[in-house]
Design a protein around this motif. Structure first.
Motif, mmCIF file in Angstrom:
data_model
loop_
_atom_site.group_PDB
_atom_site.id
_atom_site.type_symbol
_atom_site.label_atom_id
_atom_site.label_comp_id
_atom_site.label_asym_id
_atom_site.label_seq_id
_atom_site.Cartn_x
_atom_site.Cartn_y
_atom_site.Cartn_z
ATOM 1 N N UNK A 160 -101.371 -17.384 -29.292
ATOM 2 C CA UNK A 160 -102.071 -16.428 -30.162
ATOM 3 C C UNK A 160 -103.549 -16.433 -29.794
ATOM 4 N N UNK A 161 -104.112 -15.232 -29.694
ATOM 5 C CA UNK A 161 -105.543 -15.131 -29.360
ATOM 6 C C UNK A 161 -106.235 -14.160 -30.327
ATOM 7 N N UNK A 162 -107.544 -14.290 -30.405
ATOM 8 C CA UNK A 162 -108.355 -13.282 -31.085
ATOM 9 C C UNK A 162 -109.253 -12.670 -30.016
ATOM 10 N N UNK A 163 -109.235 -11.340 -29.941
ATOM 11 C CA UNK A 163 -110.022 -10.653 -28.908
ATOM 12 C C UNK A 163 -111.425 -10.336 -29.421
ATOM 13 N N UNK A 164 -112.331 -10.143 -28.501
ATOM 14 C CA UNK A 164 -113.645 -9.616 -28.881
ATOM 15 C C UNK A 164 -113.469 -8.101 -28.912
ATOM 16 N N UNK A 165 -112.854 -7.585 -29.951
ATOM 17 C CA UNK A 165 -112.511 -6.158 -29.995
ATOM 18 C C UNK A 165 -112.262 -5.717 -31.430
ATOM 19 N N UNK A 166 -112.336 -4.386 -31.658
ATOM 20 C CA UNK A 166 -111.982 -3.872 -32.991
ATOM 21 C C UNK A 166 -110.494 -3.492 -33.011
ATOM 22 N N UNK A 167 -110.023 -2.901 -34.122
ATOM 23 C CA UNK A 167 -108.601 -2.593 -34.254
ATOM 24 C C UNK A 167 -108.096 -1.653 -33.159
ATOM 25 N N UNK A 168 -108.819 -0.557 -32.926
ATOM 26 C CA UNK A 168 -108.364 0.423 -31.932
ATOM 27 C C UNK A 168 -108.308 -0.188 -30.539
ATOM 28 N N UNK A 169 -109.339 -0.961 -30.219
ATOM 29 C CA UNK A 169 -109.381 -1.590 -28.885
ATOM 30 C C UNK A 169 -108.243 -2.612 -28.736
ATOM 31 N N UNK A 170 -107.970 -3.334 -29.827
ATOM 32 C CA UNK A 170 -106.907 -4.349 -29.783
ATOM 33 C C UNK A 170 -105.553 -3.678 -29.581
ATOM 34 N N UNK A 171 -105.333 -2.590 -30.310
ATOM 35 C CA UNK A 171 -104.085 -1.836 -30.154
ATOM 36 C C UNK A 171 -103.943 -1.303 -28.733
ATOM 37 N N UNK A 172 -105.047 -0.739 -28.224
ATOM 38 C CA UNK A 172 -105.027 -0.170 -26.869
ATOM 39 C C UNK A 172 -104.740 -1.275 -25.847
ATOM 40 N N UNK A 173 -105.316 -2.460 -26.070
ATOM 41 C CA UNK A 173 -105.060 -3.602 -25.176
ATOM 42 C C UNK A 173 -103.556 -3.888 -25.120
ATOM 43 N N UNK A 174 -102.917 -3.936 -26.300
ATOM 44 C CA UNK A 174 -101.476 -4.256 -26.364
ATOM 45 C C UNK A 174 -100.657 -3.174 -25.665
ATOM 46 N N UNK A 175 -101.019 -1.922 -25.911
ATOM 47 C CA UNK A 175 -100.235 -0.815 -25.362
ATOM 48 C C UNK A 175 -100.393 -0.658 -23.846
ATOM 49 N N UNK A 176 -101.525 -1.141 -23.306
ATOM 50 C CA UNK A 176 -101.757 -1.046 -21.852
ATOM 51 C C UNK A 176 -100.907 -2.026 -21.054
ATOM 52 N N UNK A 177 -100.409 -3.076 -21.721
ATOM 53 C CA UNK A 177 -99.669 -4.107 -20.987
ATOM 54 C C UNK A 177 -98.361 -3.533 -20.443
ATOM 55 N N UNK A 178 -98.051 -3.940 -19.210
ATOM 56 C CA UNK A 178 -96.890 -3.369 -18.539
ATOM 57 C C UNK A 178 -95.637 -4.223 -18.757
ATOM 58 N N UNK A 179 -95.813 -5.544 -18.707
ATOM 59 C CA UNK A 179 -94.653 -6.436 -18.802
ATOM 60 C C UNK A 179 -94.479 -7.030 -20.198
ATOM 61 N N UNK A 180 -95.415 -6.776 -21.092
ATOM 62 C CA UNK A 180 -95.302 -7.261 -22.467
ATOM 63 C C UNK A 180 -95.012 -6.045 -23.347
ATOM 64 N N UNK A 181 -93.786 -5.935 -23.819
ATOM 65 C CA UNK A 181 -93.467 -4.812 -24.707
ATOM 66 C C UNK A 181 -94.068 -5.104 -26.074
ATOM 67 N N UNK A 182 -94.722 -4.083 -26.650
ATOM 68 C CA UNK A 182 -95.289 -4.272 -27.985
ATOM 69 C C UNK A 182 -94.146 -4.103 -28.985
ATOM 70 N N UNK A 183 -93.656 -5.214 -29.485
ATOM 71 C CA UNK A 183 -92.480 -5.174 -30.359
ATOM 72 C C UNK A 183 -92.450 -6.404 -31.250
ATOM 73 N N UNK A 184 -91.794 -6.274 -32.408
ATOM 74 C CA UNK A 184 -91.554 -7.423 -33.288
ATOM 75 C C UNK A 184 -90.617 -8.364 -32.540
ATOM 76 N N UNK A 185 -90.524 -9.587 -33.031
ATOM 77 C CA UNK A 185 -89.624 -10.624 -32.502
ATOM 78 C C UNK A 185 -90.293 -11.435 -31.383
ATOM 79 N N UNK A 186 -89.555 -12.410 -30.922
ATOM 80 C CA UNK A 186 -90.089 -13.377 -29.958
ATOM 81 C C UNK A 186 -88.916 -14.185 -29.406
ATOM 82 N N UNK A 187 -89.205 -14.948 -28.373
ATOM 83 C CA UNK A 187 -88.226 -15.930 -27.901
ATOM 84 C C UNK A 187 -87.226 -15.423 -26.884
ATOM 85 N N UNK A 188 -87.277 -14.139 -26.527
ATOM 86 C CA UNK A 188 -86.347 -13.620 -25.521
ATOM 87 C C UNK A 188 -86.858 -13.891 -24.112
#
Ligand SMILES: Cc1ncc(COP(=O)(O)O)c(C=O)c1O
Length: 389
Positions: A306-334
Motif C-alpha cells: 500500500x502506498x500514498x502518492x504525492x497526488x490528488x484524487x483525479x491524479x491518483x485515479x489516472x495513475x491507477x487507470x494508466x497501469x497496463x498489467x495491474x487491473x483496477x479491480x476489487x479483490x486480491x490474491x490472484x
C-alpha cells in the motif's frame, strides 16, 4: 516459507499436503482429481452420512480437509464467501454482546457490524490494536469477542497477535483473526492463540479470481459445532463447484505465494525510492512501524503493498487507470496483479470521518502483486508514476 529440506519420516510438507487431500470418494475409479458432486440432496442412510448440500457435500469435505491441514488444526468449515464466514462467526453472538474490533478492518466487515449486526443488538468498539496501550481495554471492557485482521486491509498494520491473544485468554475472550492477507502459509493465528482463523478463500487460497469462498478454522470443538450450525441454519454454505475450483487452486498456493512475495519484495523496494511515492507500507520493510512483530509472527511479508502518492484524487485515479498489467479491480490474491483505490472501492462504505481518521485518503493505492515477470510490473509502475509529473 516452510523449509524444503528432506527429513525422513516427518509429517508431510506443506507442498505435499495441499496437493494430497485426505478424502478420496473415488476408490473404484482411480480418478486423480475429485469429481464435482453437483447434487443438492443425497439418499438417506448413505455410508458417508451426507444429507442435503446446505448441511454438507463431498466437495466441502475435501476442501475442509485441505484447509485444516494447511492451518495444522482439527476443524475447518467452508462458506460461500469470506463475508459468509464473518456472518457465521457473528451469528454465534447475542444481543447486547460487545465486540472489540481493530479499527482498520476490511470495509465490508465494518459495514456488517455497523449496518447489519447492530440491528440485532451487537455492540462494537473500535480500537487501534497496533498501540499496546489499548490492551488494557480487554480486561476493562470484558467483550464477548475480539476481532482482528493482520496485516490489515488496506493499511497493512501488523498486530501483535500473540500478546493480544494471551491477554484475551487470561479473560476467557475468544479472538477471531481474519488471515486473508497472509494465509496459513505465512501466518498461523491458531498457533499464536486465536480461537478462530478466518479466510476469504476467494483470494490467495483459490488464487485465480474465478470463485468465491470463505473458511473458518479452529482447534475447538465448540466453535466447530457453531460453524457447522451456521453453515446449514443460515444458508451460508459454499457451492460444490466453487469448492472444487478452490481445491484445484490451493494445490499451487505455496508456489504462487513464493513468486508473489518475491515480486512484492522487490517492487516495494523500488516504489519506496520513487519521488512520487509519499509513504509506503510493506510489513517486511525495516521502515514498517511493526517490522519486528511482522518478522516474529510471519514467514514473509505477503504480496500486498500500500502506498500514498504525492497526488490528488483525479491524479491518483489516472495513475491507477494508466497501469497496463495491474487491473483496477476489487479483490486480491490472484495470479494477476490488481490495483485498488480503497477510499472509493473496498472501503467506500466506511464513513468519510473514519477514513480520514485512519488515513484511508484519496491518494492511497493498494496493489495486489501477481505472478507476472517482475521487470514488466516494475516498468509498468514506473511509466505511470512518471506521468504524475
Ligand atoms: C480481509 C478480508 N476479509 C474478508 C473479505 C471478504 O471476502 P469475500 O469477498 O470472499 O466475501 C475480504 C474481501 O476483500 C477481505 O479483504
Amino acid at each position: 516459507m516452510e523449509s524444503t529440506e528432506l527429513k525422513e519420516g516427518s509429517h508431510p510438507g506443506i507442498n505435499t499436503r495441499v496437493i494430497h487431500h485426505g478424502e478420496s470418494f473415488a476408490k473404484t475409479t482411480g480418478t486423480v482429481m475429485p469429481p464435482i458432486f453437483q447434487s443438492s440432496t443425497f439418499r438417506q442412510g448413505n455410508e458417508e452420512g451426507f444429507d442435503y448440500t446446505r448441511s454438507g457435500n463431498p466437495n466441502f469435505r475435501i476442501l475442509e480437509s485441505v484447509l485444516a491441514s494447511l492451518e495444522d488444526c482439527k476443524y475447518s468449515t467452508v462458506f460461500g464467501s469470506g463475508v459468509s464466514a464473518i456472518t457465521a462467526i457473528a451469528s454465534s453472538l447475542k444481543s447486547g454482546d460487545l465486540v472489540l474490533c481493530e479499527e482498520n478492518l476490511y470495509g465490508c466487515t465494518v459495514r456488517l457490524f455497523e449496518k447489519v449486526f447492530s440491528k440485532f443488538g451487537l455492540r462494537t468498539k473500535w480500537l487501534d490494536f497496533s498501540n499496546p496501550s489499548c490492551f488494557d481495554e480487554i480486561k476493562k471492557l470484558s467483550p464477548a469477542m475480539i476481532w482482528l485482521e493482520s496485516p490489515t486491509n488496506p493499511l497493512l498494520k501488523v498486530l501483535d497477535l500473540k500478546t493480544i491473544c494471551t491477554k484475551a485468554k487470561e479473560n476467557q475472550i475468544p479472538v477471531v483473526v481474519d488471515n486473508t492477507f497472509s494465509t496459513a502459509i505465512l501466518q498461523k493465528p491458531l498457533d499464536l492463540g486465536a480461537s478462530l482463523s478466518l479466510t476469504s478463500t476467494t483470494k490467495y487460497i483459490n488464487g485465480h479470481s474465478d470463485a468465491l469462498g470463505g473458511a473458518v478454522c479452529t482447534q475447538d470443538s465448540y466453535w466447530h459445532e457453531q460453524m457447522r450450525f451456521a453453515q446449514k441454519a443460515l444458508g451460508l454454505q459454499a457451492s460444490p463447484f466453487d469448492c472444487w475450483l478452490i481445491t484445484r487452486g490451493v494445490k499451487t498456493l505455496p508456489l504462487r505465494l513464493q513468486r508473489q512475495v518475491s515480486n512484492a519484495t522487490s517492487l516495494a523496494n523500488q516504489l519506496a525510492k520513487n519521488e512520487y511515492v509519499q509513504w509506503i507500507s510493506y510489513p517486511f520493510r525495516s521502515d514498517h512501524p511493526q517490522y519486528e512483530i511482522a518478522k516474529k509472527q510471519m514467514a514473509a511479508g505477503g504480496a500486498i503493498i500500500t502506498i500514498r502518492l504525492k497526488a490528488n484524487l483525479d491524479q491518483t485515479y489516472a495513475f491507477c487507470e494508466r497501469l497496463k498489467y495491474f487491473t483496477m479491480a476489487e479483490s486480491l490474491g490472484g495470479v494477476e496483479s490488481l490495483v485498488c483505490h480503497p477510499a472509493t472501492m473496498t472501503h467506500a462504505s466506511v464513513s468519510s470521518q473514519t477514513k480520514e481518521k485512519l488515513g484511508i485518503s484519496e491518494s492511497l493505492v493498494r496493489f495486489s502483486i501477481g505472478c507476472e515477470d517482475v521487470l514488466d510490473l516494475d516498468q509498468d509502475l514506473k511509466q505511470s508514476l512518471e506521468k504524475l509529473k
